[in-house]
Design a protein around this motif. Sequence first.
Motif, PDB file in Angstrom:
ATOM      1  N   GLN A 182       3.088   9.612   3.462  1.00  0.00           N
ATOM      2  CA  GLN A 182       1.642   9.398   3.352  1.00  0.00           C
ATOM      3  C   GLN A 182       0.900   9.975   4.550  1.00  0.00           C
ATOM      4  OE1 GLN A 182       1.369   5.078   2.691  1.00  0.00           O
ATOM      5  NE2 GLN A 182       0.435   5.510   0.707  1.00  0.00           N
ATOM      6  N   GLN A 191       0.806  -1.221   0.000  1.00  0.00           N
ATOM      7  CA  GLN A 191       0.000   0.000   0.000  1.00  0.00           C
ATOM      8  C   GLN A 191       0.843   1.277   0.000  1.00  0.00           C
ATOM      9  OE1 GLN A 191      -2.400  -0.482   3.522  1.00  0.00           O
ATOM     10  NE2 GLN A 191      -3.403  -2.343   2.752  1.00  0.00           N
ATOM     11  N   THR A 192       2.149   1.120   0.069  1.00  0.00           N
ATOM     12  CA  THR A 192       3.033   2.281   0.196  1.00  0.00           C
ATOM     13  C   THR A 192       3.836   2.485  -1.083  1.00  0.00           C
ATOM     14  OG1 THR A 192       3.256   1.807   2.568  1.00  0.00           O
ATOM     15  CG2 THR A 192       4.862   3.314   1.600  1.00  0.00           C
ATOM     16  N   ASN A 199       8.491   6.933   2.731  1.00  0.00           N
ATOM     17  CA  ASN A 199       7.204   7.045   2.030  1.00  0.00           C
ATOM     18  C   ASN A 199       6.019   6.825   2.962  1.00  0.00           C
ATOM     19  OD1 ASN A 199       7.270   7.163  -1.252  1.00  0.00           O
ATOM     20  ND2 ASN A 199       9.175   6.289  -0.443  1.00  0.00           N
ATOM     21  N   LEU A 200       6.186   5.947   3.955  1.00  0.00           N
ATOM     22  CA  LEU A 200       5.120   5.727   4.927  1.00  0.00           C
ATOM     23  C   LEU A 200       4.858   6.999   5.729  1.00  0.00           C
ATOM     24  CD1 LEU A 200       3.335   3.295   5.785  1.00  0.00           C
ATOM     25  CD2 LEU A 200       4.933   2.907   7.664  1.00  0.00           C
TER      26      LEU A 200
END
Length: 416
Positions: free
Chosen positions: A317, A254-255, A313-314
């Motif tokens: 988000q 999902q990332t 990236n997590l």
Amino acid sequence: MQILYGYWNAHFIFKTHINLDVQRIRIMDLIINNILRLNRGEQILEPSSSYFIKNYGTIENKQFVNEKNNLHQKSWTKISDDNQIKNTTKKQYNNSTQNQNTVKKQQDTDKKQLEISSQDKDKKDDLLKTNKKNAQKFKKVKGFGNPNHIKKILFQRQNYKREVNQIINQFYQQSFLQRNVQDELLKKHIRQVLGKSELVQEYNIKEIEGLDNVNQFVTIRGDGNCLFTSLMVQLLAYYSKMQNRHQLNQLIKQTPFNCYLNDLKISEQEQEKLKVVFQDYIYEQWYSKKPIQDLINNSNESFYGLMVIFLRNLFHQLLQDEDQELHYMINQPENIDKILEWEHMYDETEIALKMFAVKYQFNIKVFSKLNIDQENFEISEYRDDNGNETKAELGLAFQPGHYNALFLNELKINNQ
């Protein structure tokens, strides 16, 4: 005894002797008459008496005695035979009863076996149904079970890894590999795994209050990725300990895996390959049970770069999500994308840590020493204040410009 003897003789004679000659009939009449006489208390008649001769004719005494003895023997033989018949019948009855009980027990056993067999059959039927459903699912996968297709997938994964290593190596070449570092220890991303006493010595702390649950002090290379390295090694240790690779894989899927440095960028197509290779690395590392620091410190592998890019990236988000409760605290929303820059020290790390702790239910403790004269750590905690249960405690040792990893409680860098 004489009365009983006479009755049994009479019973035997009338029951078994039908066609007799006159002489024998006379003898029998004499016997019966004598029985009656004995019953009345009178004297018995002898064959030579006038009464007997008058009524029954002349019979020699010897013949009479022989007949009488023979009849007596036959009578008791009959009684013995009847008793044997009765005993035999009783034994047959007992045997029959035992056989019936045995048959009943066998029937009960057969019934139980049938019930067990029926249950086993139901289980087998359920298993067959499940296998059938799974088989139908697998059939939907193109080429499932085809050796050539499996070889193709393996060959594709090898190509992915080769391409990803080339991409990540470019980031390495334009960052830490350019630096002239002589000390081999300082070249490592994971330098040393130490204990509580080394932590106190490293930070020159006199008071150790709040350090009771520190398990390991892991020193990290001092670059702009130190926060993400310190946190990521603990996340990998946690998911490894909990044997929850699936949940971590879901996060990875999902990332995005976007990152940039100077003119280096990662396309969307390349990002998908980075995800696949990162999952393969984690799988191989967990099942090989090799120390994770060996894989992270290997500059010929892309694992270190992939884990840093994933966590950057997590965080990105979370910072972009305007629905996050703490989004209003971001001072410079226009600079959020800076967190995707390789080795960049993001200015609003504290907010990102708080968002991460709340979103993924971790309790993050930061042990800070902000100046030289400080004698003890200042401890800050980032967690969900709504009363939700936390998964684990993650620790960071901080001094201006640098983070190290603190493994708390039972968590260790290698939990295999």
